[in-house]
Design a protein around this motif. Structure first.
Motif, PDB file in Angstrom:
ATOM      1  N   TYR A 122      13.167 -28.150 -37.711  1.00  0.00           N
ATOM      2  CA  TYR A 122      11.775 -27.730 -37.638  1.00  0.00           C
ATOM      3  C   TYR A 122      10.965 -28.846 -36.990  1.00  0.00           C
ATOM      4  N   THR A 123       9.988 -28.477 -36.184  1.00  0.00           N
ATOM      5  CA  THR A 123       9.184 -29.466 -35.458  1.00  0.00           C
ATOM      6  C   THR A 123       7.706 -29.147 -35.642  1.00  0.00           C
ATOM      7  N   LEU A 124       6.926 -30.150 -36.001  1.00  0.00           N
ATOM      8  CA  LEU A 124       5.483 -30.000 -36.090  1.00  0.00           C
ATOM      9  C   LEU A 124       4.915 -30.041 -34.671  1.00  0.00           C
ATOM     10  N   ILE A 125       4.199 -28.992 -34.311  1.00  0.00           N
ATOM     11  CA  ILE A 125       3.534 -28.921 -33.002  1.00  0.00           C
ATOM     12  C   ILE A 125       2.052 -29.180 -33.252  1.00  0.00           C
ATOM     13  N   GLU A 126       1.619 -30.403 -32.977  1.00  0.00           N
ATOM     14  CA  GLU A 126       0.240 -30.776 -33.265  1.00  0.00           C
ATOM     15  C   GLU A 126      -0.683 -30.334 -32.124  1.00  0.00           C
ATOM     16  N   ARG A 127      -1.700 -29.590 -32.535  1.00  0.00           N
ATOM     17  CA  ARG A 127      -2.722 -29.169 -31.586  1.00  0.00           C
ATOM     18  C   ARG A 127      -4.081 -29.568 -32.151  1.00  0.00           C
ATOM     19  N   HIS A 128      -5.082 -28.745 -31.999  1.00  0.00           N
ATOM     20  CA  HIS A 128      -6.447 -29.170 -32.316  1.00  0.00           C
ATOM     21  C   HIS A 128      -6.989 -28.631 -33.644  1.00  0.00           C
ATOM     22  N   THR A 129      -6.129 -28.457 -34.651  1.00  0.00           N
ATOM     23  CA  THR A 129      -6.643 -28.012 -35.952  1.00  0.00           C
ATOM     24  C   THR A 129      -6.199 -28.920 -37.085  1.00  0.00           C
ATOM     25  N   THR A 130      -5.601 -30.050 -36.764  1.00  0.00           N
ATOM     26  CA  THR A 130      -5.216 -31.032 -37.794  1.00  0.00           C
ATOM     27  C   THR A 130      -5.541 -32.426 -37.276  1.00  0.00           C
TER      28      THR A 130
END
Length: 130
Positions: A122-130
């Motif tokens: 599993y991979t965390l895909i960081e965008r603009h809500t965290t």
């Protein structure tokens, strides 16, 4: 859910949090957002079961003039196109490998074999809500 329950017990917390299990549709995310809006002591982060529910949450929060990231962080799960379009953080998992594992499990059961399952990453895909 077990980890959450264990955490509450371990730290002797009194938590009034409704059961939002099996909430997977946009309308469910909107319902969660309406609950969040009504709270006086709001959680600062919401993790949804999938991207569709997260999209509903984000949309309802924005309708109510709250700021995603300014007022709350949101994380989805699936890494679908909707997460990319709405630019929110999500968790990617290899659904194709999950399906292959399901086939291997059935094959092992039907043919009494012991083929090894594919480890899922599993991979965390960081965008603009965290």
């Amino acid at each position: 859910m077990r980890a959450y329950a264990d955490f509450v017990v371990e730290y002797k917390l009194t938590v009034e949090f409704p059961n939002f299990q099996d909430k997977i549709y946009v309308r469910d995310g909107e319902e969660l957002a309406r609950w969040w809006i009504a709270q006086t002591n709001r959680p600062d982060t919401i993790f949804c079961a999938n991207d569709e529910a997260a999209a509903g949450f984000i949309t309802e929060i924005r309708r109510a003039k709250f700021s995603v990231l300014g007022d709350i962080a949101i994380i989805g799960f699936d890494n679908t196109e909707v997460a990319n379009l709405l630019d929110f953080t999500t968790i990617h998992y290899p659904v194709d490998q999950q399906a292959e594992n399901a086939f291997l499990i059935l094959q092992n059961m039907l043919h009494s074999t012991d083929k090894t399952l594919i480890p899922l990453e599993y991979t965390l895909i960081e965008r603009h809500t965290t």
